[in-house]
Design an enzyme around this catalytic site. Structure first.
Site, PDB file in Angstrom:
ATOM      1  N   GLY A  46     -15.658  39.275  88.919  1.00 41.86           N
ATOM      2  CA  GLY A  46     -15.501  37.692  88.193  1.00 41.86           C
ATOM      3  C   GLY A  46     -16.311  36.806  89.209  1.00 41.86           C
ATOM      4  N   GLN A  51     -17.989  28.475  92.470  1.00 45.52           N
ATOM      5  CA  GLN A  51     -18.812  29.376  93.882  1.00 45.52           C
ATOM      6  C   GLN A  51     -20.087  29.341  93.714  1.00 45.52           C
ATOM      7  OE1 GLN A  51     -16.158  32.840  92.222  1.00 45.52           O
ATOM      8  NE2 GLN A  51     -16.397  33.241  94.486  1.00 45.52           N
ATOM      9  N   CYS A  91     -12.713  38.308  97.388  1.00 46.39           N
ATOM     10  CA  CYS A  91     -13.570  37.195  96.801  1.00 46.39           C
ATOM     11  C   CYS A  91     -14.898  36.990  97.297  1.00 46.39           C
ATOM     12  CB  CYS A  91     -12.707  35.911  97.246  1.00 46.39           C
ATOM     13  SG  CYS A  91     -13.357  34.505  96.482  1.00 46.39           S
ATOM     14  N   LEU A  92     -15.898  36.975  96.424  1.00 43.39           N
ATOM     15  CA  LEU A  92     -17.208  36.757  96.839  1.00 43.39           C
ATOM     16  C   LEU A  92     -17.495  35.660  97.887  1.00 43.39           C
ATOM     17  CD1 LEU A  92     -19.044  37.512  93.513  1.00 43.39           C
ATOM     18  CD2 LEU A  92     -18.687  39.098  95.481  1.00 43.39           C
ATOM     19  N   HIS A 133      -7.384  34.236  88.966  1.00 45.10           N
ATOM     20  CA  HIS A 133      -8.207  33.996  90.551  1.00 45.10           C
ATOM     21  C   HIS A 133      -9.402  33.193  90.135  1.00 45.10           C
ATOM     22  CE1 HIS A 133     -10.335  35.856  94.086  1.00 45.10           C
ATOM     23  NE2 HIS A 133     -11.324  35.136  93.722  1.00 45.10           N
ATOM     24  N   GLU A 134     -10.010  33.259  89.070  1.00 51.24           N
ATOM     25  CA  GLU A 134     -11.291  32.271  88.766  1.00 51.24           C
ATOM     26  C   GLU A 134     -10.747  31.075  88.406  1.00 51.24           C
ATOM     27  OE1 GLU A 134     -13.608  33.684  89.726  1.00 51.24           O
ATOM     28  OE2 GLU A 134     -13.188  35.854  89.687  1.00 51.24           O
ATOM     29  N   HIS A 137     -10.176  29.008  91.531  1.00 51.06           N
ATOM     30  CA  HIS A 137     -11.214  28.333  91.874  1.00 51.06           C
ATOM     31  C   HIS A 137     -11.811  27.188  91.167  1.00 51.06           C
ATOM     32  CE1 HIS A 137     -13.233  31.345  94.786  1.00 51.06           C
ATOM     33  NE2 HIS A 137     -13.146  32.432  94.044  1.00 51.06           N
TER      34      HIS A 137
END
Ligand code: GNR
Ligand code: NI
Length: 169
Positions: A46, A51, A91-92, A133-134, A137
């Site tokens: 995702g 981000q 997480c990236l 999660h997205e 963000h």
């Protein structure tokens, strides 16, 4: 098409709240294509616009093993949630860090597609984790916010240590 730069914790821009998308034009479609390219390039499941330092309510996801089930949600909001699940998240923006987080098992989401059409989706299991999660963000929230202060400080120290090792490797 281009791979965008992913910002990493503790960059304060990760705390920015995204604005709703009001214009569904070619520029938006290009941005969504770049988000997919960035997510696939980073082997993520995702990615939220936050981000890549774009503060608009755009998220992409693909939880399939074949990497062939792209999902793009614009202006997503949860209208129903149900149950609970614990899932080990990464997480990236926190490379190499993983932790168990409890979230809703099922979420019903209203959103727009890239053309601006109203869509409704029900997600369950891992894909529901990813969408939550997205969406976090886009609200300026990150997964370590859910952890106890002790667990969080342990993981953030680990992140620092890994960065120092990577810098001297
Ligand atoms: O690539 C990712 N993997 C992942 C694993 C478990 C739960 C959530 C995620 S999302 C993450 C990509 C990312 O940072 N999205 O914001
Ligand atoms: Ni993330």
């Amino acid at each position: 098409m281009s791979v965008l730069t992913i910002i990493e914790f503790p960059d304060p821009r990760l705390r920015t709240k995204a604005e709703p998308v009001t214009v569904f034009d070619a520029e938006l479609k290009q941005f969504v294509a770049d988000m997919f390219e960035t997510m696939y390039d980073a082997n993520g499941v995702g990615l939220a616009a936050t981000q890549v330092n774009v503060h608009k309510q755009v998220l992409v996801a693909d939880m399939s093993d074949e990497r062939n089930q792209p999902l793009a949600l614009i202006n997503a909001r949860i209208i129903e949630k149900d149950g609970a699940q614990v899932y080990q998240e990464g997480c990236l923006s926190f490379p190499g860090i993983y932790a168990d987080v409890t979230r809703a098992l099922k979420v019903k989401v209203k959103a727009n597609d890239v053309d601006g059409n109203e869509i409704e989706h029900e997600f369950e299991g891992p894909l529901a984790v990813c969408v939550q999660h997205e969406m976090d963000h886009l609200a300026g929230k990150v997964f370590v916010d859910y952890l106890s202060p002790l667990k969080r400080s342990m993981l953030l120290k680990r992140l620092e240590k890994q960065r120092k090792q990577a810098a001297t490797a």
